[in-house]
Write a protein that holds these residues in place. Structure first.
Motif, PDB file in Angstrom:
ATOM      1  N   LEU A 199       0.845  -1.199   0.000  1.00 45.64           N
ATOM      2  CA  LEU A 199       0.000   0.000   0.000  1.00 45.64           C
ATOM      3  C   LEU A 199       0.878   1.245   0.000  1.00 45.64           C
ATOM      4  CD1 LEU A 199      -2.679  -1.015   2.646  1.00 45.64           C
ATOM      5  CD2 LEU A 199      -2.943  -0.988   0.168  1.00 45.64           C
ATOM      6  N   SER A 242       1.581   4.510   1.569  1.00 44.16           N
ATOM      7  CA  SER A 242       1.232   5.141   2.854  1.00 44.16           C
ATOM      8  C   SER A 242       0.859   6.606   2.701  1.00 44.16           C
ATOM      9  CB  SER A 242       2.378   4.982   3.847  1.00 44.16           C
ATOM     10  OG  SER A 242       3.539   5.638   3.362  1.00 44.16           O
ATOM     11  N   HIS A 268      -6.885   8.016   0.115  1.00 40.12           N
ATOM     12  CA  HIS A 268      -8.048   7.176  -0.186  1.00 40.12           C
ATOM     13  C   HIS A 268      -7.552   6.016  -1.040  1.00 40.12           C
ATOM     14  CE1 HIS A 268     -12.319   6.281  -0.827  1.00 40.12           C
ATOM     15  NE2 HIS A 268     -12.023   6.045  -2.101  1.00 40.12           N
ATOM     16  N   SER A 275      -5.438   4.439  -5.815  1.00 44.26           N
ATOM     17  CA  SER A 275      -4.950   5.215  -4.665  1.00 44.26           C
ATOM     18  C   SER A 275      -4.922   6.689  -5.036  1.00 44.26           C
ATOM     19  CB  SER A 275      -3.537   4.763  -4.275  1.00 44.26           C
ATOM     20  OG  SER A 275      -3.506   3.397  -3.947  1.00 44.26           O
ATOM     21  N   ILE A 302     -10.058   0.331   1.315  1.00 49.66           N
ATOM     22  CA  ILE A 302      -8.973   0.016   2.242  1.00 49.66           C
ATOM     23  C   ILE A 302      -8.703   1.200   3.157  1.00 49.66           C
ATOM     24  CG2 ILE A 302      -6.503  -0.519   2.373  1.00 49.66           C
ATOM     25  CD1 ILE A 302      -6.910  -2.084  -0.267  1.00 49.66           C
ATOM     26  N   LYS A 303      -8.791   2.400   2.606  1.00 52.61           N
ATOM     27  CA  LYS A 303      -8.593   3.624   3.393  1.00 52.61           C
ATOM     28  C   LYS A 303      -9.582   4.657   2.891  1.00 52.61           C
ATOM     29  CE  LYS A 303      -4.939   6.786   4.864  1.00 52.61           C
ATOM     30  NZ  LYS A 303      -3.500   7.101   4.687  1.00 52.61           N
ATOM     31  N   GLN A 304     -10.446   5.124   3.781  1.00 50.49           N
ATOM     32  CA  GLN A 304     -11.495   6.082   3.392  1.00 50.49           C
ATOM     33  C   GLN A 304     -10.962   7.498   3.510  1.00 50.49           C
ATOM     34  OE1 GLN A 304     -14.840   5.368   2.289  1.00 50.49           O
ATOM     35  NE2 GLN A 304     -14.476   7.448   1.659  1.00 50.49           N
TER      36      GLN A 304
END
Length: 174
Positions: free
Chosen positions: A82, A84, A88, A128, A165-167
């Motif tokens: 991922l 970092s 989002h 991403s 995975i990341k909002q």
């Protein structure tokens, strides 16, 4: 095998651009009367949660700007780490039976947009949203944050659901 990469600028007209396996996508569109609903796969969840719209053989990437944006497609042999720095991150499947992906938008014809050849078959796409500086040729200086829209692709053997995975923040076109 080294990762294959394509970095490009695209006019994200109406705050979106598309990554599509164009021939099978056009066959699907023809079968659906060229007017599928919701258009571009933009369901309520796509607009407010995922920020990508899904249709067969197509991903619509929602952008924070209605402007020239920077994007990158990277093809990997397996799922990459991922990023970092991304604010989002969402993953979804992209069925690419021909392996010929075209990039376009409402204002960019697929014949005029960038393209990339990827392994044919079912791909996992990780989109991403990485904060960035304005592209060199910022066109209109309008509102909205600048991101690098990074699309990591790798082959998978089985379809999976879309997953955030990341909002990112709910209001992102500042």
């Amino acid at each position: 095998m080294a990762d294959l990469s394509l970095k490009f600028l695209i006019d994200a007209d109406h705050g979106q651009f598309y990554v599509q396996d164009l021939d099978p996508y056009e066959v699907w569109l023809e079968d659906h009367g060229f007017d599928p609903q919701p258009a571009g796969g933009w369901t309520d969840d796509a607009l407010t949660v995922h920020r990508i719209g899904l249709e067969p053989h197509s991903i619509s990437v929602g952008t924070a700007r209605d402007d020239l944006v920077e994007a990158q497609i990277i093809v990997h042999t397996s799922a990459p780490a991922l990023d970092s720095a991304a604010v989002h991150i969402v993953e979804a499947d992209l069925d690419a039976p021909t392996g010929h992906l075209a990039v376009s938008s409402p204002g960019v014809d697929p014949a005029d947009g960038p393209s990339i050849v990827v392994p044919a078959g079912l791909l996992r796409a990780r989109v991403s949203y990485v904060p960035s500086e304005p592209p060199v040729r910022d066109t209109n200086g309008g509102p909205g944050d600048h991101f690098l829209y990074r699309i990591d692709l790798w082959q998978v053997g089985q379809a999976r659901e879309i997953v955030v995975i990341k909002q990112g923040p709910s209001s992102w076109a500042q």
